[in-house]
Design a protein around this motif. Structure first.
Motif, mmCIF file in Angstrom:
data_model
loop_
_atom_site.group_PDB
_atom_site.id
_atom_site.type_symbol
_atom_site.label_atom_id
_atom_site.label_comp_id
_atom_site.label_asym_id
_atom_site.label_seq_id
_atom_site.Cartn_x
_atom_site.Cartn_y
_atom_site.Cartn_z
ATOM 1 N N ARG A 62 0.828 -1.210 0.000
ATOM 2 C CA ARG A 62 0.000 0.000 0.000
ATOM 3 C C ARG A 62 0.862 1.259 0.000
ATOM 4 N NH1 ARG A 62 -5.688 -0.314 3.176
ATOM 5 N NH2 ARG A 62 -6.373 -2.378 2.488
ATOM 6 N N GLY A 63 1.910 1.241 0.821
ATOM 7 C CA GLY A 63 2.791 2.402 0.883
ATOM 8 C C GLY A 63 3.469 2.677 -0.447
ATOM 9 N N ALA A 64 3.854 1.607 -1.158
ATOM 10 C CA ALA A 64 4.488 1.786 -2.469
ATOM 11 C C ALA A 64 3.506 2.396 -3.468
ATOM 12 C CB ALA A 64 5.014 0.450 -2.975
ATOM 13 N N LEU A 65 2.244 1.974 -3.409
ATOM 14 C CA LEU A 65 1.233 2.570 -4.299
ATOM 15 C C LEU A 65 1.033 4.043 -3.977
ATOM 16 C CD1 LEU A 65 -0.942 2.545 -6.450
ATOM 17 C CD2 LEU A 65 -2.532 1.596 -4.755
ATOM 18 N N GLU A 66 0.994 4.394 -2.714
ATOM 19 C CA GLU A 66 0.855 5.806 -2.343
ATOM 20 C C GLU A 66 2.028 6.624 -2.895
ATOM 21 O OE1 GLU A 66 -1.603 5.886 1.835
ATOM 22 O OE2 GLU A 66 0.498 5.251 1.921
ATOM 23 N N ARG A 67 3.220 6.057 -2.832
ATOM 24 C CA ARG A 67 4.385 6.763 -3.368
ATOM 25 C C ARG A 67 4.309 6.883 -4.895
ATOM 26 N NH1 ARG A 67 9.887 4.898 -0.374
ATOM 27 N NH2 ARG A 67 10.606 6.754 -1.466
ATOM 28 N N LEU A 68 3.729 5.883 -5.554
ATOM 29 C CA LEU A 68 3.525 5.957 -7.002
ATOM 30 C C LEU A 68 2.596 7.115 -7.356
ATOM 31 C CD1 LEU A 68 3.781 4.638 -9.873
ATOM 32 C CD2 LEU A 68 1.715 3.344 -9.283
ATOM 33 N N ILE A 69 1.502 7.221 -6.628
ATOM 34 C CA ILE A 69 0.550 8.311 -6.893
ATOM 35 C C ILE A 69 1.183 9.659 -6.565
ATOM 36 C CG2 ILE A 69 -1.730 9.223 -6.367
ATOM 37 C CD1 ILE A 69 -1.634 6.507 -7.904
ATOM 38 N N ASP A 70 1.956 9.718 -5.479
ATOM 39 C CA ASP A 70 2.669 10.958 -5.146
ATOM 40 C C ASP A 70 3.577 11.383 -6.293
ATOM 41 O OD1 ASP A 70 1.475 10.959 -2.659
ATOM 42 O OD2 ASP A 70 3.220 10.129 -1.606
ATOM 43 N N LEU A 71 4.292 10.427 -6.872
ATOM 44 C CA LEU A 71 5.188 10.729 -7.985
ATOM 45 C C LEU A 71 4.411 11.249 -9.185
ATOM 46 C CD1 LEU A 71 8.029 10.542 -9.333
ATOM 47 C CD2 LEU A 71 7.414 8.203 -9.999
ATOM 48 N N ALA A 72 3.295 10.600 -9.506
ATOM 49 C CA ALA A 72 2.484 11.029 -10.648
ATOM 50 C C ALA A 72 1.987 12.452 -10.468
ATOM 51 C CB ALA A 72 1.310 10.072 -10.836
ATOM 52 N N LEU A 73 1.622 12.802 -9.249
ATOM 53 C CA LEU A 73 1.124 14.148 -8.972
ATOM 54 C C LEU A 73 2.250 15.177 -8.966
ATOM 55 C CD1 LEU A 73 -1.375 13.246 -6.103
ATOM 56 C CD2 LEU A 73 -1.968 13.970 -8.429
ATOM 57 N N ALA A 74 3.419 14.773 -8.493
ATOM 58 C CA ALA A 74 4.525 15.714 -8.368
ATOM 59 C C ALA A 74 5.137 16.066 -9.718
ATOM 60 C CB ALA A 74 5.604 15.136 -7.444
ATOM 61 N N GLN A 75 5.081 15.173 -10.680
ATOM 62 C CA GLN A 75 5.765 15.418 -11.951
ATOM 63 C C GLN A 75 5.217 16.645 -12.692
ATOM 64 O OE1 GLN A 75 8.578 14.242 -13.499
ATOM 65 N NE2 GLN A 75 8.950 13.486 -11.446
ATOM 66 N N PRO A 76 3.960 16.812 -12.981
ATOM 67 C CA PRO A 76 2.915 15.793 -13.020
ATOM 68 C C PRO A 76 2.962 15.058 -14.363
ATOM 69 C CG PRO A 76 1.974 17.921 -13.575
ATOM 70 C CD PRO A 76 3.449 18.150 -13.311
ATOM 71 N N VAL A 77 2.412 13.852 -14.396
ATOM 72 C CA VAL A 77 2.384 13.085 -15.640
ATOM 73 C C VAL A 77 1.047 13.285 -16.342
ATOM 74 C CG1 VAL A 77 4.001 11.352 -14.784
ATOM 75 C CG2 VAL A 77 1.543 10.985 -14.494
ATOM 76 N N ASP A 78 1.007 12.912 -17.615
ATOM 77 C CA ASP A 78 -0.239 13.011 -18.380
ATOM 78 C C ASP A 78 -1.138 11.801 -18.149
ATOM 79 O OD1 ASP A 78 0.183 15.510 -20.013
ATOM 80 O OD2 ASP A 78 1.991 14.396 -20.545
ATOM 81 N N PHE A 79 -0.515 10.627 -17.933
ATOM 82 C CA PHE A 79 -1.318 9.443 -17.660
ATOM 83 C C PHE A 79 -0.458 8.377 -16.978
ATOM 84 C CE2 PHE A 79 0.105 9.229 -22.081
ATOM 85 C CZ PHE A 79 0.703 7.978 -22.168
ATOM 86 N N LEU A 80 -1.139 7.405 -16.406
ATOM 87 C CA LEU A 80 -0.501 6.287 -15.707
ATOM 88 C C LEU A 80 -0.930 4.991 -16.370
ATOM 89 C CD1 LEU A 80 0.906 4.847 -13.255
ATOM 90 C CD2 LEU A 80 -1.257 5.144 -12.009
ATOM 91 N N LEU A 81 0.042 4.110 -16.657
ATOM 92 C CA LEU A 81 -0.231 2.782 -17.210
ATOM 93 C C LEU A 81 0.012 1.731 -16.138
ATOM 94 C CD1 LEU A 81 1.711 3.048 -20.612
ATOM 95 C CD2 LEU A 81 -0.728 3.492 -20.215
ATOM 96 N N LEU A 82 -0.942 0.824 -15.971
ATOM 97 C CA LEU A 82 -0.813 -0.281 -15.014
ATOM 98 C C LEU A 82 -0.986 -1.590 -15.788
ATOM 99 C CD1 LEU A 82 -2.910 1.134 -12.026
ATOM 100 C CD2 LEU A 82 -0.412 1.106 -12.280
ATOM 101 N N ALA A 83 0.102 -2.385 -15.840
ATOM 102 C CA ALA A 83 0.114 -3.556 -16.722
ATOM 103 C C ALA A 83 -0.216 -4.858 -16.001
ATOM 104 C CB ALA A 83 1.475 -3.665 -17.404
ATOM 105 N N GLY A 84 -1.256 -4.831 -15.179
ATOM 106 C CA GLY A 84 -1.799 -6.064 -14.631
ATOM 107 C C GLY A 84 -1.299 -6.448 -13.242
ATOM 108 N N ASP A 85 -2.036 -7.388 -12.632
ATOM 109 C CA ASP A 85 -1.768 -7.885 -11.277
ATOM 110 C C ASP A 85 -1.744 -6.746 -10.258
ATOM 111 O OD1 ASP A 85 -1.752 -10.429 -12.231
ATOM 112 O OD2 ASP A 85 0.350 -10.845 -11.826
ATOM 113 N N ILE A 86 -2.771 -5.930 -10.320
ATOM 114 C CA ILE A 86 -2.950 -4.892 -9.301
ATOM 115 C C ILE A 86 -3.195 -5.549 -7.953
ATOM 116 C CG2 ILE A 86 -4.278 -2.854 -8.621
ATOM 117 C CD1 ILE A 86 -2.735 -2.718 -11.337
ATOM 118 N N TYR A 87 -3.994 -6.598 -7.975
ATOM 119 C CA TYR A 87 -4.302 -7.348 -6.762
ATOM 120 C C TYR A 87 -3.581 -8.695 -6.795
ATOM 121 C CZ TYR A 87 -8.094 -3.946 -7.075
ATOM 122 O OH TYR A 87 -8.815 -2.788 -7.207
ATOM 123 N N ASP A 88 -3.485 -9.320 -5.628
ATOM 124 C CA ASP A 88 -2.813 -10.610 -5.521
ATOM 125 C C ASP A 88 -3.783 -11.772 -5.696
ATOM 126 O OD1 ASP A 88 -0.117 -11.725 -4.903
ATOM 127 O OD2 ASP A 88 -1.253 -12.791 -3.369
ATOM 128 N N GLY A 89 -5.051 -11.474 -5.824
ATOM 129 C CA GLY A 89 -6.104 -12.473 -5.949
ATOM 130 C C GLY A 89 -7.403 -11.845 -5.482
#
Length: 417
Positions: free
Chosen positions: A34-61
């Protein structure tokens, strides 16, 4: 244009077996994804980026309850408020047939369908994103041939969860080849599934970003995402570390070391350089002690002595917070086996017996099954894990035999006047 490519978040991965380790920072390890995901979103906002790509396995099951899904949705909502779009596919762990509970995601999120690949056009950025989700966990078809052709004049990105032609330690899903990806004509392939970062090809750029947060001692090193900038068709990318816990494996050669007092200093000397630049992380370290050393007898006589001293040495590391996940002892004793085997006493008899078993794997397997089979076979899988020896694996049996010999020899030597 600027975007982030991430994959394999494995949110709330259960991390089974941590309770076995006394003093383990269980809560920090379990919330690290969870903490790593929060840091990912922080990075996206700080840049800021135009979009975020997530290539699967967001959840473990499948989720145990809605808390996992709600946490993920909350992070995406942060991006929605900033006008940052998200494009994602589902992989083998979070395929549509696996996740039974449903939540409506924020309007900035596009989840690619599992029935066929399709294209999301971002004409304001000159980008076309192509992708397809997994319907079920076991996707054994090559999905790439059915992906849409590249859109002329746009920067084309393929979003794909795949093992390519196979990667060690990863099950084969949606297999394909690099040549197949190149032939598609896209500019960037945003891959997921493989947990070790790998730049497969520079042009077109084909990348596994690795997972966002390592979850055990086999997922070592920095973990994070790809931060990508595209200007006039030129791609510039960097890997940005985001994990809160960094796993490491350290092999320490003790050859010639005879004093226990030397062990801690040797451990710290080997570990501290690995902590450079990452003093803010929790470092979870698996230590393997190797070599031919007189300390073998001390460990055999009082098992756990070397582990306790490694853990004590870790307490004195000032460069970062270190947790010793495990200490494995793979030492050999400094003894002359031929001379020992000629002795006409209990120690000589033991060495001759061990040598005979070493040369007869079948006899060793029969002995181990008789003595240990009832106990080891009764252990449930969640307890056994990968740490319990397997009686059908010769290497495991030889390790047990060597440890047993060392323990008995040490005790026989201690009993001598």
């Amino acid at each position: 244009m600027r975007f982030i490519h991430a994959a394999d978040l494995h949110l709330d991965s259960p991390l089974r077996g941590l309770a076995r380790y006394e003093g383990a920072p269980v809560q920090r390890l379990r919330t690290a994804t969870r903490g790593a995901l929060e840091r990912l979103i922080d990075l996206a906002l700080a840049q800021p980026v135009d979009f975020l790509l997530l290539a699967g396995d967001i959840y473990d099951g499948d989720w145990q309850d809605f808390h996992t899904g709600l946490f993920f949705r909350e992070q995406l909502a942060r991006l929605n408020r900033a006008g940052i779009r998200v494009f994602m596919i589902q992989g083998n762990h979070d395929a549509q047939g696996v996740i039974s509970r449903k939540l409506v995601l924020p309007p900035n999120v596009t989840v690619f369908d599992s029935r066929s690949a399709h294209t999301a056009r971002l004409d304001d950025l000159g980008v076309a994103i192509h992708g397809r989700s997994f319907r079920d966990r076991a996707e054994d078809a090559d999905l790439v041939p059915a992906y849409p052709p590249p859109v002329p004049g746009l920067f084309n990105i393929g979003l794909l969860h795949t093992s390519l032609s196979g990667r060690p330690g990863h099950d084969t899903y949606a297999p394909t080849t690099v040549d197949t990806l190149v032939a598609k004509g896209y500019d960037y392939w945003a891959l997921g599934h493989v947990h070790c970062r790998e730049l497969v090809r520079e042009t077109p750029r084909i990348v596994f970003p690795g997972n966002l947060q390592g979850r055990h001692a086999n997922e070592t090193g920095p973990k994070g995402c790809e931060l990508v900038r595209v200007e006039a068709g030129h791609i510039a990318a960097e890997c940005v570390p985001l994990a809160l816990v960094r796993w490491d494996q350290l092999r320490l050669d003790l050859t010639g070391m005879d004093r226990l007092e030397s062990l801690g200093a040797a451990f710290r000397e080997a570990l501290v350089p690995r902590l450079a630049g990452a003093g803010d992380l929790l470092h979870a370290v698996r230590v393997t002690l190797t070599g031919c050393t007189g300390l073998y007898a001390l460990e055999a006589e009082r098992p756990g002595t070397l582990e306790a001293n490694i853990r004590a040495a870790a307490q004195d590391v000032a460069a970062a917070e270190v947790w010793i996940e495990q200490v494995r002892v793979d030492l050999t004793p400094p003894l002359d086996r031929e001379q020992m085997a000629r002795r006409e006493d209990a120690m000589g008899e033991l060495v001759r017996l061990v040598d005979a078993l070493h040369g007869s794997p079948g006899a060793l397997a029969d002995l181990a099954q008789t003595q240990l089979g009832g106990l080891l076979n009764a252990l449930p899988p969640e307890v056994a894990g990968d740490e319990v020896p397997r009686l059908d694996r010769t290497a495991d049996l030889l390790d047990l035999l060597r440890d047993a010999e060392a323990t008995v020899l040490a005790r026989l030597a201690a009993a001598q006047p």
